[in-house]
Design an enzyme around this catalytic site. Sequence first.
Site, mmCIF file in Angstrom:
data_model
loop_
_atom_site.group_PDB
_atom_site.id
_atom_site.type_symbol
_atom_site.label_atom_id
_atom_site.label_comp_id
_atom_site.label_asym_id
_atom_site.label_seq_id
_atom_site.Cartn_x
_atom_site.Cartn_y
_atom_site.Cartn_z
ATOM 1 N N GLY A 107 43.679 110.004 0.933
ATOM 2 C CA GLY A 107 43.782 111.176 1.796
ATOM 3 C C GLY A 107 45.141 111.359 2.429
ATOM 4 O O GLY A 107 45.242 111.767 3.591
ATOM 5 N N ASN A 147 42.061 111.325 -3.702
ATOM 6 C CA ASN A 147 42.525 112.596 -3.160
ATOM 7 C C ASN A 147 41.999 113.717 -4.056
ATOM 8 O O ASN A 147 42.000 113.555 -5.274
ATOM 9 C CB ASN A 147 44.067 112.615 -3.174
ATOM 10 C CG ASN A 147 44.655 113.705 -2.301
ATOM 11 O OD1 ASN A 147 44.264 114.863 -2.404
ATOM 12 N ND2 ASN A 147 45.594 113.333 -1.457
ATOM 13 N N ASP A 157 43.551 109.640 15.265
ATOM 14 C CA ASP A 157 42.260 110.131 15.784
ATOM 15 C C ASP A 157 41.302 109.011 16.210
ATOM 16 O O ASP A 157 40.274 109.277 16.827
ATOM 17 C CB ASP A 157 41.586 111.041 14.744
ATOM 18 C CG ASP A 157 41.371 110.373 13.382
ATOM 19 O OD1 ASP A 157 41.442 111.077 12.353
ATOM 20 O OD2 ASP A 157 41.157 109.138 13.357
ATOM 21 N N CYS A 193 56.995 101.881 33.318
ATOM 22 C CA CYS A 193 56.721 100.446 33.082
ATOM 23 C C CYS A 193 56.204 100.191 31.667
ATOM 24 O O CYS A 193 55.846 99.058 31.344
ATOM 25 C CB CYS A 193 55.728 99.932 34.117
ATOM 26 S SG CYS A 193 54.044 100.510 33.836
ATOM 27 N N CYS A 252 50.353 106.835 35.417
ATOM 28 C CA CYS A 252 50.186 105.442 34.971
ATOM 29 C C CYS A 252 49.272 104.681 35.928
ATOM 30 O O CYS A 252 49.439 104.766 37.136
ATOM 31 C CB CYS A 252 51.544 104.752 34.931
ATOM 32 S SG CYS A 252 51.442 102.979 34.658
ATOM 33 N N HIS A 274 51.049 105.258 13.575
ATOM 34 C CA HIS A 274 51.592 106.373 14.370
ATOM 35 C C HIS A 274 50.934 106.498 15.740
ATOM 36 O O HIS A 274 51.001 107.547 16.385
ATOM 37 C CB HIS A 274 51.469 107.683 13.572
ATOM 38 C CG HIS A 274 52.258 107.643 12.301
ATOM 39 N ND1 HIS A 274 51.990 108.470 11.239
ATOM 40 C CD2 HIS A 274 53.291 106.861 11.923
ATOM 41 C CE1 HIS A 274 52.845 108.189 10.252
ATOM 42 N NE2 HIS A 274 53.631 107.223 10.637
HETATM 43 C C1 BV8 Z 1 61.401 107.447 11.599
HETATM 44 C C2 BV8 Z 1 51.789 111.325 14.845
HETATM 45 C C3 BV8 Z 1 63.406 106.303 12.123
HETATM 46 C C4 BV8 Z 1 52.012 112.592 15.607
HETATM 47 C C5 BV8 Z 1 53.125 111.485 12.776
HETATM 48 C C6 BV8 Z 1 63.129 109.413 4.592
HETATM 49 C C7 BV8 Z 1 63.094 110.507 3.804
HETATM 50 C C8 BV8 Z 1 62.799 111.764 4.392
HETATM 51 C C9 BV8 Z 1 62.527 111.904 5.756
HETATM 52 C C10 BV8 Z 1 62.559 110.792 6.519
HETATM 53 C C11 BV8 Z 1 62.878 109.570 5.955
HETATM 54 N N1 BV8 Z 1 62.825 108.674 6.948
HETATM 55 C C12 BV8 Z 1 62.504 109.287 8.118
HETATM 56 C C13 BV8 Z 1 62.339 110.579 7.876
HETATM 57 C C14 BV8 Z 1 61.967 111.544 8.855
HETATM 58 C C15 BV8 Z 1 60.457 111.625 9.088
HETATM 59 C C16 BV8 Z 1 59.744 112.092 7.851
HETATM 60 O O1 BV8 Z 1 59.195 111.317 7.080
HETATM 61 N N2 BV8 Z 1 59.706 113.436 7.711
HETATM 62 C C17 BV8 Z 1 58.930 114.044 6.588
HETATM 63 C C18 BV8 Z 1 58.283 115.323 7.113
HETATM 64 C C19 BV8 Z 1 59.809 114.285 5.413
HETATM 65 N N3 BV8 Z 1 59.899 110.337 9.515
HETATM 66 C C20 BV8 Z 1 59.982 110.030 10.847
HETATM 67 O O2 BV8 Z 1 60.510 110.743 11.688
HETATM 68 C C21 BV8 Z 1 59.375 108.702 11.257
HETATM 69 N N4 BV8 Z 1 60.281 107.980 12.099
HETATM 70 O O3 BV8 Z 1 61.693 107.526 10.435
HETATM 71 O O4 BV8 Z 1 62.145 106.790 12.562
HETATM 72 C C22 BV8 Z 1 64.347 107.363 12.518
HETATM 73 C C23 BV8 Z 1 64.676 107.455 13.855
HETATM 74 C C24 BV8 Z 1 65.662 108.375 14.209
HETATM 75 C C25 BV8 Z 1 66.175 109.275 13.254
HETATM 76 C C26 BV8 Z 1 65.750 109.185 11.918
HETATM 77 C C27 BV8 Z 1 64.824 108.220 11.539
HETATM 78 C C28 BV8 Z 1 58.092 108.918 12.118
HETATM 79 C C29 BV8 Z 1 57.036 109.563 11.324
HETATM 80 C C30 BV8 Z 1 55.731 109.640 12.140
HETATM 81 C C31 BV8 Z 1 55.567 110.983 12.810
HETATM 82 N N5 BV8 Z 1 54.225 111.111 13.414
HETATM 83 N N6 BV8 Z 1 51.924 111.563 13.386
HETATM 84 C C32 BV8 Z 1 50.996 113.668 15.258
HETATM 85 O O5 BV8 Z 1 49.960 113.341 14.672
HETATM 86 O O6 BV8 Z 1 51.252 114.822 15.637
HETATM 87 S S1 BV8 Z 1 53.254 111.851 11.077
HETATM 88 C C33 BV8 Z 1 51.800 112.750 10.684
HETATM 89 O O7 BV8 Z 1 52.137 113.550 9.554
HETATM 90 C C34 BV8 Z 1 50.619 111.923 10.256
HETATM 91 O O8 BV8 Z 1 50.476 110.750 11.013
HETATM 92 C C35 BV8 Z 1 50.946 111.638 8.786
HETATM 93 O O9 BV8 Z 1 51.837 110.569 8.661
HETATM 94 C C36 BV8 Z 1 51.660 112.922 8.379
HETATM 95 C C37 BV8 Z 1 50.709 113.882 7.704
HETATM 96 O O10 BV8 Z 1 50.512 113.400 6.414
HETATM 97 P P1 BV8 Z 1 49.009 113.134 5.863
HETATM 98 O O11 BV8 Z 1 48.259 112.303 6.841
HETATM 99 O O12 BV8 Z 1 49.167 112.669 4.488
HETATM 100 O O13 BV8 Z 1 48.314 114.596 5.921
HETATM 101 P P2 BV8 Z 1 48.581 115.851 4.950
HETATM 102 O O14 BV8 Z 1 47.871 117.007 5.563
HETATM 103 O O15 BV8 Z 1 50.028 115.970 4.627
HETATM 104 O O16 BV8 Z 1 47.836 115.443 3.580
HETATM 105 C C38 BV8 Z 1 46.443 115.316 3.574
HETATM 106 C C39 BV8 Z 1 46.072 114.913 2.153
HETATM 107 O O17 BV8 Z 1 44.661 114.665 2.130
HETATM 108 C C40 BV8 Z 1 46.366 116.003 1.108
HETATM 109 O O18 BV8 Z 1 46.994 115.401 -0.013
HETATM 110 C C41 BV8 Z 1 44.974 116.546 0.750
HETATM 111 O O19 BV8 Z 1 44.890 116.911 -0.608
HETATM 112 C C42 BV8 Z 1 44.102 115.315 1.016
HETATM 113 N N7 BV8 Z 1 42.701 115.600 1.350
HETATM 114 C C43 BV8 Z 1 42.190 116.724 1.919
HETATM 115 N N8 BV8 Z 1 40.829 116.577 2.078
HETATM 116 C C44 BV8 Z 1 40.505 115.320 1.617
HETATM 117 C C45 BV8 Z 1 41.707 114.690 1.168
HETATM 118 N N9 BV8 Z 1 41.726 113.442 0.648
HETATM 119 C C46 BV8 Z 1 40.520 112.776 0.565
HETATM 120 N N10 BV8 Z 1 39.341 113.300 1.001
HETATM 121 C C47 BV8 Z 1 39.289 114.563 1.516
HETATM 122 N N11 BV8 Z 1 38.121 115.050 1.924
HETATM 123 ZN ZN ZN Z 2 53.720 102.495 34.737
#
Ligand code: BV8
Ligand code: ZN
Length: 252
Positions: free
Chosen positions: A196, A222, A112, A138, A156, A127
Amino acid sequence: MSILLTEVSDELLGIFDGAARVAVLTGAGVSAESGVPTFRGGGGSEIWTWRGRPVTELSSAELIATDPKLVWEWFDYRRALLKECVPNEGHNALAKWERRFERFTLITQNIDGLHREAGSMNILELHGNIWRARCLRCASSFEVRECPLEDIPPRCFVCGGASRPDVVLFGEFLPEGVFDRAEEAAAAADLFFVIGTSAVVYPAASLPIAAKQAGARLIEINPEQTDISLMCDVTLLGNAGEILPQFLKERG
Ligand code: BV8
Ligand code: ZN
């Protein structure tokens, strides 16, 4: 076993003041008080869906290969949600923290751009960024601020080629070098904050583990306990916007 607190104790302030190399990992929760929806709306249950599809499908390598237009429409929808959002007291506090330590690294999973808007400088955007596009021909990365988008895909600036959102999708590798620098900062930290995030997405979620294994103290902020809580020295149960400024309060 992690100590649970609901506000910053004097002992924690002492640890904070004594730290030299600090690294922070943030997730969607740090932007929640700015009105940005989180992925798992708290309570750990439902994952965010749009047009009946889960975020892990909408933000996936598979979908951008088969239906790039839909992926752009999904991110244009998110951009419209973000357009009105401004940094909150959590973002602002972290920007002030940066100047207090010999070394400070802010590692975010958020696309964001609110940390930068709050004035943070040494940021690693693991990310990518929703306000940038990357050319499919390119590979130039350029800012696209108009919302809604006039053209899908945006063209682009350099070669006029089609572009994609400059974000990391599920199933895609993180940008070259960015994760290495994050790992390096985590391993060098004497104090590591996890703020968070539900800590379920990898490789981002491996950073607090690496920091702990390298000897850092691990502090979580959190409103709920997460998969990483057991590994933390302290879990501050509360909202980032209320807890983070407490570290800057006048010392007695
Ligand atoms: C990859 C951009 C190599 C796009 C995002 C190992 C084990 C298991 C799975 C995998 C592994 N390795 C890879 C994987 C697969 C996958 C993965 O992790 N899957 C998960 C679902 C299990 N990872 C990938 O694909 C990564 N790439 O590994 O490449 C590869 C290549 C080929 C084949 C295989 C592997 C890429 C991951 C990045 C994806 N892009 N974002 C978009 O935004 O749409 S990820 C996106 O989701 C976010 O960026 C962030 O990372 C995630 C969300 O998590 P959080 O930010 O923590 O948000 P969430 O809502 O879950 O939690 C919020 C928390 O805040 C809560 O706990 C809540 O209680 C708290 N909260 C609420 N209010 C407050 C608060 N805290 C404080 N104050 C408050 N007020
Ligand atoms: Zn270009």
